[in-house]
Design a protein around this motif. Sequence first.
Motif, PDB file in Angstrom:
ATOM      1  N   GLN A  35     -43.802  37.368 111.768  1.00 42.10           N
ATOM      2  CA  GLN A  35     -44.023  36.870 110.277  1.00 42.10           C
ATOM      3  C   GLN A  35     -44.244  38.083 109.470  1.00 42.10           C
ATOM      4  OE1 GLN A  35     -45.436  32.835 109.629  1.00 42.10           O
ATOM      5  NE2 GLN A  35     -46.825  33.626 108.227  1.00 42.10           N
ATOM      6  N   GLY A  36     -43.607  37.950 108.178  1.00 41.76           N
ATOM      7  CA  GLY A  36     -43.989  39.094 107.150  1.00 41.76           C
ATOM      8  C   GLY A  36     -43.311  40.115 107.288  1.00 41.76           C
ATOM      9  N   ALA A  37     -42.498  40.291 108.391  1.00 42.80           N
ATOM     10  CA  ALA A  37     -41.713  41.568 108.610  1.00 42.80           C
ATOM     11  C   ALA A  37     -40.183  41.402 108.414  1.00 42.80           C
ATOM     12  CB  ALA A  37     -41.921  42.031 110.014  1.00 42.80           C
ATOM     13  N   LEU A  38     -39.320  42.146 108.128  1.00 42.46           N
ATOM     14  CA  LEU A  38     -37.935  42.057 108.005  1.00 42.46           C
ATOM     15  C   LEU A  38     -37.273  42.923 108.936  1.00 42.46           C
ATOM     16  CD1 LEU A  38     -37.686  42.458 104.206  1.00 42.46           C
ATOM     17  CD2 LEU A  38     -37.646  40.540 105.316  1.00 42.46           C
ATOM     18  N   ALA A  39     -35.978  42.592 109.319  1.00 41.13           N
ATOM     19  CA  ALA A  39     -34.917  43.289 110.289  1.00 41.13           C
ATOM     20  C   ALA A  39     -33.910  43.605 109.491  1.00 41.13           C
ATOM     21  CB  ALA A  39     -34.853  42.384 111.594  1.00 41.13           C
ATOM     22  N   ILE A  40     -33.462  44.955 109.779  1.00 41.00           N
ATOM     23  CA  ILE A  40     -32.121  45.264 109.258  1.00 41.00           C
ATOM     24  C   ILE A  40     -31.106  45.628 110.250  1.00 41.00           C
ATOM     25  CG2 ILE A  40     -31.040  47.094 107.799  1.00 41.00           C
ATOM     26  CD1 ILE A  40     -33.723  47.487 106.361  1.00 41.00           C
ATOM     27  N   GLU A  41     -30.136  44.999 110.585  1.00 43.90           N
ATOM     28  CA  GLU A  41     -29.315  45.122 111.494  1.00 43.90           C
ATOM     29  C   GLU A  41     -28.131  45.684 111.214  1.00 43.90           C
ATOM     30  OE1 GLU A  41     -29.926  42.061 115.231  1.00 43.90           O
ATOM     31  OE2 GLU A  41     -28.714  41.023 113.410  1.00 43.90           O
ATOM     32  N   CYS A  42     -27.546  46.593 111.933  1.00 41.56           N
ATOM     33  CA  CYS A  42     -25.944  46.861 111.711  1.00 41.56           C
ATOM     34  C   CYS A  42     -25.252  46.963 113.204  1.00 41.56           C
ATOM     35  CB  CYS A  42     -26.110  48.255 111.082  1.00 41.56           C
ATOM     36  SG  CYS A  42     -26.540  49.637 112.066  1.00 41.56           S
ATOM     37  N   SER A  43     -24.164  47.253 113.221  1.00 41.23           N
ATOM     38  CA  SER A  43     -23.190  47.330 114.140  1.00 41.23           C
ATOM     39  C   SER A  43     -23.423  48.505 115.066  1.00 41.23           C
ATOM     40  CB  SER A  43     -21.595  47.372 113.667  1.00 41.23           C
ATOM     41  OG  SER A  43     -20.842  47.669 114.909  1.00 41.23           O
ATOM     42  N   ALA A  44     -23.612  48.458 116.301  1.00 42.20           N
ATOM     43  CA  ALA A  44     -23.900  49.505 117.106  1.00 42.20           C
ATOM     44  C   ALA A  44     -22.519  50.605 117.167  1.00 42.20           C
ATOM     45  CB  ALA A  44     -24.033  49.263 118.673  1.00 42.20           C
ATOM     46  N   ALA A  45     -21.513  50.089 116.746  1.00 42.90           N
ATOM     47  CA  ALA A  45     -20.321  50.963 116.739  1.00 42.90           C
ATOM     48  C   ALA A  45     -20.439  51.924 115.430  1.00 42.90           C
ATOM     49  CB  ALA A  45     -19.180  50.068 116.440  1.00 42.90           C
ATOM     50  N   ASN A  46     -21.266  51.693 114.665  1.00 44.90           N
ATOM     51  CA  ASN A  46     -21.598  52.748 113.348  1.00 44.90           C
ATOM     52  C   ASN A  46     -22.765  53.282 113.624  1.00 44.90           C
ATOM     53  OD1 ASN A  46     -21.684  53.640 111.069  1.00 44.90           O
ATOM     54  ND2 ASN A  46     -21.176  52.029 109.811  1.00 44.90           N
TER      55      ASN A  46
END
Length: 333
Positions: free
Chosen positions: A224-235
């Motif tokens: 809680q209180g944290a953000l997650a930034i996800e992207c493709s493993a192919a990049n």
Amino acid sequence: MTGQTGTGVPPSSGSLPTEELPPLRLGTRRSALAMAQSGMVAEAVAAATGRRVELVEITTYGDTSREALAQIGGTGVFVSALRDALLAGTIDLAVHSLKDLPTAAPEGLVLAAVPLREDPRDALVARDGLTLAELLEKGDPLHPARIGTGSPRRMAQLHAWASASGLAVETVAIRGNVDTRIGYVRSGELDGVILAAAGLNRLGRLAEATEVIDTDVMLPAPGQGALAIECSAANPELAAALAVLDDAPTRAAVTAERALLAALEAGCSAPVGALATTQADELALRAVVGTVDGATVVQMSTTGDDAPDELGRGLAARLLAAGAAGLMGERAK
């Protein structure tokens, strides 16, 4: 917030000029809170990459369903559509509230960054500017204070704290955005509602809270209180660029909390609270598991310089040995 302006960082030798690069497409839920926190991330990503960032609004199942999260299988209902868009290539990166992420690592995606965490605590918005203790003290067993929350974790700890304090409370299951939830208090339907302090702060509305609840009373949800930034493993190039936004102490803390949640085999809507903090060179982790009515709770803590995931799994093992498995109403599917 579309078309975030880059910082004018000069391109490296042999690369296209920044203005010729297409904008990065950042996927976000449509809620006011999601848009606010994604807008903040968009500005940081633009500064880190020197590229424009466009927000792409995506509706998730959790946004459209009006059922309680536990009924629709709370784990992942706010993130699946965003992850599908990442895998399909219709967006380049996505921002999630970390507490909504399933603990299992998704194939084909990478958690590129966990930025500096906001205040992880819960906050009370109550009538007449009252604190939690004041609100409950004004009630009685026949007419207890009515507090709204859609979280079994909050319900469990609120009931347990009230009982230990010799006070009565009635919890009311609610859903909806921040305006909807606070509206229950403004209309007099409820005496108070409990929300995440981080969400109120990101919306510029923390002043509406009558109390930020101490973690000795209520431990937050893991992450809680944290953000997650996800992207493709192919990049991998984008993943490397986003990594500059990662905050190492925050990632260590949430890694310990989520490792505990995974080892308990509990969903994100289970009555489990956990918070890790850095103390000197060690990580301190506290956790609680309880029945929703607060009648039975198991709370433990640990400190150590072990790897964060090992610390989380170790405390989970102790909780399970103390009977925590039988207390959780929501188990991972």
